[in-house]
Design an enzyme around this catalytic site. Structure first.
Site, PDB file in Angstrom:
ATOM      1  N   ASN A  84      -1.957   0.241   6.936  1.00 30.34           N
ATOM      2  CA  ASN A  84      -1.546  -1.064   7.474  1.00 30.34           C
ATOM      3  C   ASN A  84      -0.692  -1.870   6.485  1.00 30.34           C
ATOM      4  O   ASN A  84      -0.646  -3.094   6.527  1.00 30.34           O
ATOM      5  CB  ASN A  84      -2.758  -1.861   7.962  1.00 30.34           C
ATOM      6  CG  ASN A  84      -3.671  -2.323   6.839  1.00 30.34           C
ATOM      7  OD1 ASN A  84      -3.540  -1.847   5.710  1.00 30.34           O
ATOM      8  ND2 ASN A  84      -4.579  -3.233   7.124  1.00 30.34           N
TER       9      ASN A  84
ATOM     10  N   GLU B 200      -9.659 -11.171  -7.328  1.00 28.90           N
ATOM     11  CA  GLU B 200      -8.762 -10.028  -7.142  1.00 28.90           C
ATOM     12  C   GLU B 200      -7.574 -10.089  -8.100  1.00 28.90           C
ATOM     13  O   GLU B 200      -7.128  -9.056  -8.612  1.00 28.90           O
ATOM     14  CB  GLU B 200      -8.291  -9.975  -5.680  1.00 28.90           C
ATOM     15  CG  GLU B 200      -9.425  -9.634  -4.718  1.00 28.90           C
ATOM     16  CD  GLU B 200      -8.970  -9.509  -3.273  1.00 28.90           C
ATOM     17  OE1 GLU B 200      -7.796  -9.823  -2.968  1.00 28.90           O
ATOM     18  OE2 GLU B 200      -9.800  -9.096  -2.445  1.00 28.90           O
TER      19      GLU B 200
ATOM     20  N   LYS C 269       0.810  -1.220   0.000  1.00 28.38           N
ATOM     21  CA  LYS C 269       0.000   0.000   0.000  1.00 28.38           C
ATOM     22  C   LYS C 269       0.853   1.286   0.000  1.00 28.38           C
ATOM     23  O   LYS C 269       2.071   1.237   0.231  1.00 28.38           O
ATOM     24  CB  LYS C 269      -0.923  -0.031   1.220  1.00 28.38           C
ATOM     25  CG  LYS C 269      -1.949  -1.159   1.183  1.00 28.38           C
ATOM     26  CD  LYS C 269      -2.910  -1.043   2.354  1.00 28.38           C
ATOM     27  CE  LYS C 269      -3.951  -2.150   2.319  1.00 28.38           C
ATOM     28  NZ  LYS C 269      -4.957  -1.973   3.385  1.00 28.38           N
TER      29      LYS C 269
ATOM     30  N   TYR D 137     -12.560  -2.243  -3.736  1.00 30.97           N
ATOM     31  CA  TYR D 137     -13.017  -2.380  -2.346  1.00 30.97           C
ATOM     32  C   TYR D 137     -14.528  -2.288  -2.227  1.00 30.97           C
ATOM     33  O   TYR D 137     -15.036  -1.995  -1.131  1.00 30.97           O
ATOM     34  CB  TYR D 137     -12.362  -1.302  -1.483  1.00 30.97           C
ATOM     35  CG  TYR D 137     -10.952  -1.634  -1.011  1.00 30.97           C
ATOM     36  CD1 TYR D 137     -10.687  -2.785  -0.275  1.00 30.97           C
ATOM     37  CD2 TYR D 137      -9.890  -0.777  -1.270  1.00 30.97           C
ATOM     38  CE1 TYR D 137      -9.413  -3.081   0.180  1.00 30.97           C
ATOM     39  CE2 TYR D 137      -8.611  -1.060  -0.820  1.00 30.97           C
ATOM     40  CZ  TYR D 137      -8.370  -2.223  -0.092  1.00 30.97           C
ATOM     41  OH  TYR D 137      -7.110  -2.509   0.364  1.00 30.97           O
TER      42      TYR D 137
ATOM     43  N   HIS E  26      -2.313  -5.470   1.705  1.00 31.45           N
ATOM     44  CA  HIS E  26      -3.603  -6.159   1.579  1.00 31.45           C
ATOM     45  C   HIS E  26      -3.321  -7.565   1.083  1.00 31.45           C
ATOM     46  O   HIS E  26      -2.417  -7.772   0.275  1.00 31.45           O
ATOM     47  CB  HIS E  26      -4.502  -5.440   0.563  1.00 31.45           C
ATOM     48  CG  HIS E  26      -5.684  -6.275   0.129  1.00 31.45           C
ATOM     49  ND1 HIS E  26      -6.849  -6.329   0.855  1.00 31.45           N
ATOM     50  CD2 HIS E  26      -5.847  -7.119  -0.920  1.00 31.45           C
ATOM     51  CE1 HIS E  26      -7.689  -7.173   0.260  1.00 31.45           C
ATOM     52  NE2 HIS E  26      -7.110  -7.664  -0.824  1.00 31.45           N
TER      53      HIS E  26
HETATM   54  P1  CMP Z   1      -7.398  -4.549   3.750  1.00 37.12           P
HETATM   55  O1  CMP Z   1      -6.906  -5.915   4.038  1.00 37.12           O
HETATM   56  O2  CMP Z   1      -6.828  -3.824   2.576  1.00 37.12           O
HETATM   57  O3  CMP Z   1      -8.994  -4.591   3.560  1.00 37.12           O
HETATM   58  C1  CMP Z   1      -9.803  -3.454   3.772  1.00 37.12           C
HETATM   59  C2  CMP Z   1      -9.077  -2.337   4.433  1.00 37.12           C
HETATM   60  O4  CMP Z   1      -9.869  -1.354   5.068  1.00 37.12           O
HETATM   61  C3  CMP Z   1      -8.248  -2.914   5.559  1.00 37.12           C
HETATM   62  O5  CMP Z   1      -7.159  -3.634   5.038  1.00 37.12           O
HETATM   63  C4  CMP Z   1      -7.876  -1.646   6.336  1.00 37.12           C
HETATM   64  O6  CMP Z   1      -6.685  -1.070   5.894  1.00 37.12           O
HETATM   65  C5  CMP Z   1      -9.006  -0.674   5.990  1.00 37.12           C
HETATM   66  N1  CMP Z   1      -9.750  -0.242   7.153  1.00 37.12           N
HETATM   67  C6  CMP Z   1      -9.843   1.028   7.588  1.00 37.12           C
HETATM   68  N2  CMP Z   1     -10.603   1.089   8.683  1.00 37.12           N
HETATM   69  C7  CMP Z   1     -11.000  -0.155   8.973  1.00 37.12           C
HETATM   70  C8  CMP Z   1     -11.807  -0.729  10.009  1.00 37.12           C
HETATM   71  N3  CMP Z   1     -12.340   0.007  10.963  1.00 37.12           N
HETATM   72  N4  CMP Z   1     -12.002  -2.057   9.993  1.00 37.12           N
HETATM   73  C9  CMP Z   1     -11.457  -2.840   9.021  1.00 37.12           C
HETATM   74  N5  CMP Z   1     -10.685  -2.333   7.997  1.00 37.12           N
HETATM   75  C10 CMP Z   1     -10.451  -1.010   7.996  1.00 37.12           C
END
Ligand code: CMP
Length: 140
Positions: A114, A128, A11, A51, A117
């Site tokens: 974070n 995906e 990311k 998403y 993904h």
């Molecule tokens: P990812 O695995 O990319 O899938 C969805 C993303 O939404 C997740 O990682 C997080 O980076 C983001 N995200 C932001 N806020 C939240 C939340 N409260 N709960 C879960 N995912 C979140």
């Protein structure tokens, strides 16, 4: 166990901090092979489509804004049990809850920033991977 493929995204918070190589080392040392990889800038529309399962959630707009804010590296990882293995290497979605030694714990800044993904099931991995890659771009 079976040989699988999974979709990974490094990311913006990671590409901005030049962490692509460090993250790839984690994958390779765990036995995952990077069989497809490209650096792209997602448009807002592409982010919203990718998403769309999260559409309606409080974090959706911010997530789409963030993921299209800077380059990402999209990848196809292959190996034994690749979907679950990649999720174990990544750690919990929220870096604060992730185990020490996982990518998100070691490099993550927040639940949004974070680092990576990863697909959550073999079925979603197929969808995906198809979102980002043609067959020609995956070389095993
Ligand atoms: P990812 O695995 O990319 O899938 C969805 C993303 O939404 C997740 O990682 C997080 O980076 C983001 N995200 C932001 N806020 C939240 C939340 N409260 N709960 C879960 N995912 C979140």
């Amino acid at each position: 166990m079976s040989v699988q493929k999974t979709l990974s995204i490094i990311k913006p918070d990671a590409t901005e901090r030049n962490l692509t190589g460090s993250i790839n080392t984690r994958f390779e040392e765990a036995g995952l092979r990077i069989v497809g990889q490209k650096r792209v800038c997602l448009t807002k529309a592409q982010a919203e489509k990718f998403y769309e399962i999260h559409q309606g959630k409080a974090f959706y707009a911010s997530l789409c804004e963030y993921i299209s804010s800077a380059p990402v590296v999209v990848q196809v990882l292959a190996g034994e049990d690749a979907v679950a293995k990649n999720r174990a290497i990544m750690g919990a979605t929220n870096p604060a809850n992730a185990e020490v030694g996982t990518i998100r714990r070691d490099f993550g800044q927040s639940i949004e920033r974070n680092v990576v993904h990863g697909s959550d099931s073999p079925e979603n991995a197929e969808t995906e991977i198809g979102f980002f890659f043609s067959q020609m771009e995956i070389v095993e």
